[in-house]
Design an enzyme around this catalytic site. Structure first.
Site, PDB file in Angstrom:
ATOM      1  N   CYS A 387       0.790  -1.026   0.076  1.00 40.70           N
ATOM      2  CA  CYS A 387      -0.138   0.035  -0.047  1.00 40.70           C
ATOM      3  C   CYS A 387       1.201   1.387  -0.075  1.00 40.70           C
ATOM      4  CB  CYS A 387      -1.688   0.016   1.150  1.00 40.70           C
ATOM      5  SG  CYS A 387      -2.417   0.463   0.576  1.00 40.70           S
ATOM      6  N   HIS A 513      -3.816  -5.116   0.734  1.00 37.58           N
ATOM      7  CA  HIS A 513      -2.936  -5.134   1.515  1.00 37.58           C
ATOM      8  C   HIS A 513      -3.215  -6.947   1.460  1.00 37.58           C
ATOM      9  CE1 HIS A 513      -2.551  -1.977   3.988  1.00 37.58           C
ATOM     10  NE2 HIS A 513      -3.337  -1.492   3.016  1.00 37.58           N
ATOM     11  N   GLU A 515      -1.476  -9.137   3.226  1.00 36.63           N
ATOM     12  CA  GLU A 515      -1.144  -9.873   4.617  1.00 36.63           C
ATOM     13  C   GLU A 515      -2.800 -10.254   5.118  1.00 36.63           C
ATOM     14  OE1 GLU A 515      -0.829  -6.825   4.180  1.00 36.63           O
ATOM     15  OE2 GLU A 515      -1.519  -5.146   5.893  1.00 36.63           O
TER      16      GLU A 515
HETATM   17  N1  GLN Z   1      -1.984   6.699   2.856  1.00 36.04           N
HETATM   18  C1  GLN Z   1      -2.124   5.797   1.688  1.00 36.04           C
HETATM   19  C2  GLN Z   1      -3.527   5.891   1.189  1.00 36.04           C
HETATM   20  O1  GLN Z   1      -4.095   7.074   1.803  1.00 36.04           O
HETATM   21  C3  GLN Z   1      -1.972   3.959   1.829  1.00 36.04           C
HETATM   22  C4  GLN Z   1      -2.930   3.840   2.821  1.00 36.04           C
HETATM   23  C5  GLN Z   1      -2.552   2.556   3.535  1.00 36.04           C
HETATM   24  O2  GLN Z   1      -0.928   2.431   3.008  1.00 36.04           O
HETATM   25  N2  GLN Z   1      -3.142   1.737   3.586  1.00 36.04           N
HETATM   26  O3  GLN Z   1      -3.398   5.514   0.178  1.00 36.04           O
END
Ligand code: GLN
Length: 552
Positions: A387, A513, A515
């Protein structure tokens, strides 16, 4: 299960202190019942007023777990999924806030026809409705385990306990069971284990009208029979239902020690369930492999909340699963991204074999993460970005390889010259922060022949998301020409979901994600391959001498 069969309910409460591991206990009971062929699900009640944990700081709450259907939930749902290998949905978690929200919306609509709206019966009715709701979510379940967050005696949990009391009365004694998790502390000055806190906690439960059927007593080493007898006598619980729950090395051992103590057999007997002989072979093998790895590998996690491991719960567990598949123990080195801004990355990364940058929000530590990524890229050290980790990898590549000076994410610099990461178009008009990110499972198409394809073994996947920003397609062509590989794309919106690098053994960033989908007995393919690449790097950089595997 035929239409006649009655769902059975197991309520798990906790006493004495928090953090005794109710989530793991609930998940472990779930695993043991599933091992007997029973269809099980778990519901978590959280007694706080936030509608969901999505707006809570990691300092307050730890990781926010995301389900396929896009709910932002308590991290215990992660344990449930990993242990019982079933996907949870938004129905599997409810907070006090979400329950009041439903009732207040109904009141505003005029549904209560002029009545005074009260905790009893309106809030308790809604709590009971939520319990019944998970039993009938999708395929019918034979067993619903309900975990109540907090500790008995808290003001906040009272409506939940009252609802449970009513629910058990309505469903009948033979269909409901109350399991209470307590602590039996060892007082060094007295040289004794103390049962009084357990007695008091059970007293509080009984005041509310709940008589526990089983006590799971957390104890450092051993709970002698005479103490089990004493607790049983004072708490009106048969001695055989007072269970020693001793500390273990790995949370994955808990189902096995519960099995050893006959927890599930007693539940089956008490609730008249019909299960087959438990099949725990694969689980036992898994635990054996956690405890007896052939080698080890060290991986750095560079994030903002490195002192708060609960914020990265699913990542930590995904490494346990991936370690087992590689017959290695994964040792995690926590590196606060801010310190990487002050000292050269080799000071922190020269003794690791892989770098992972997890998800996150806010600008603090971003430049440190970018430096760590540059180090991994230039030293051909395996890199995995999740992410925000993908977003930082794209920024690093744009700045240092494509020479797009000042490239950044508009999350951190809204007037940046090169917004290689930009707000998703669907996010532009969002005003409320709660529950409005791009959330839940989305499809991703994988490019054949890439690392992602090799890992997944398919070109069609679905992964879970939680973000507002995204790879800016205006820069796609330019970055690809410099050697970035876009290996996964969301087909509906043409969003970049996975990136890799030409000329690097294992460098991969994902916008989702992974994980969240790693399960105890089914490691996530990307974590599995990342750990394998790290082991290969370790052998390349420091060839083993005399068969020394680095384990003590
Ligand atoms: N802050 C980033 C976004 O909003 C990444 C979010 C995250 O890593 N879950 O896109």
């Amino acid at each position: 299960m035929d239409g006649e069969t009655q769902t059975k309910y197991i309520f798990v409460t906790g006493g004495v202190v928090s953090s005794l591991g109710k989530g793991i206990a609930s998940a472990s009971i779930g695993r043991l019942l599933k091992a007997r062929g029973l269809r099980v699900t778990i519901l978590k009640f959280d007694p706080y007023i936030n509608v969901d944990p999505g707006t809570l700081s990691p300092y307050q709450h730890g990781e926010v777990y995301v389900t396929d259907d896009g709910a932002e939930t308590d991290l215990d749902l992660g344990h449930y999924e990993r242990f019982i290998d079933e996907s949870m949905s938004k129905k599997n978690n409810a907070t006090t806030g979400s329950i009041y929200y439903t009732v207040i919306r109904r009141e505003r609509r005029g549904d209560y026809l002029g009545k005074t709206v009260q905790v009893i019966p309106h809030i308790t009715d809604e709590i009971k409705r939520r319990i019944r709701n998970v039993a009938t979510d999708g395929e019918p379940r034979e067993v619903v385990i309900v975990e109540v967050g907090g500790t008995v005696g808290d003001i906040e949990s009272l409506p939940f306990l009252e609802a449970i009391r009513q629910f058990c009365l309505e469903q009948g004694h033979e269909n409901c069971m109350n399991v209470h998790l307590t602590l039996v502390p060892y007082v060094h000055a007295a040289g004794e284990l103390k049962t009084k806190p357990t007695q008091h906690s059970v007293m509080r439960l009984r005041e509310i009208g709940i008589q526990p059927d089983m006590l799971l007593c957390r104890v450092e080493t051993h709970l002698p029979e005479e103490l089990r007898e004493k607790i049983g006598l004072f708490c009106s619980v048969p001695k055989e239902f007072v269970v020693e729950a001793r500390d273990v090395e790995s949370i994955y051992e808990v189902p096995l020690i519960f099995e050893e103590k006959g927890v599930a057999d007693k539940i089956v007997e008490r609730l008249h369930l019909h299960g087959h002989e438990p099949d725990l072979k694969a689980w036992r093998e898994f635990v054996y492999r956690i405890k007896n790895p052939s080698s080890y590998v060290r991986i750095a996690i560079c994030g903002k909340y490195t002192e708060l491991h609960d914020s990265y719960k699913s990542i930590i567990e995904a490494f346990v699963h991936a370690g087992v598949e590689n017959d290695a123990r994964v040792e995690l080195k926590w590196v606060a991204s801010e310190v990487l801004e002050k000292r050269p990355p080799e000071d922190y990364l020269s003794d690791v074999s892989g770098v992972l940058i997890p998800g996150g929000f806010g600008e603090r530590g971003i430049e440190g993460k970018i430096r760590a990524i540059r180090y991994a890229r230039e030293n051909k050290m395996p890199f995995f970005g999740i992410c925000l980790g993908l977003q930082c990898a794209v920024i690093e590549f744009a700045r240092n390889v494509c020479k797009l000076e000042g490239a950044h994410s508009s999350e951190f610099k809204d007037d940046t010259e090169h917004p290689v990461i930009d707000l998703l178009p669907t996010q532009v008009d969002v005003e409320n922060l709660g529950g409005t990110m791009r959330l839940g499972a989305y499809k991703c198409e994988i490019k054949p022949g890439t690392l992602a394809h090799k890992a997944y073994g398919t070109t069609q996947i679905e992964e879970r998301h939680r973000h507002r920003y995204e790879f800016n397609n205006a820069y796609r062509k330019q970055l690809e020409e410099c050697g970035l590989i876009v290996s996964g794309v969301n087909p509906e919106l043409d969003l970049v979901e996975i990136v890799e690098l030409r000329d690097h053994p294992w460098f991969l960033g994902v916008q989702f994600h992974p994980e969240l989908k790693s399960r105890a007995l089914r490691a996530h393919p990307l974590f599995r391959d990342f750990v394998r690449a790290a082991l290969e790097y370790k052998h390349r950089v420091e060839p083993e001498e005399n068969g020394d595997n680095g384990l003590e």
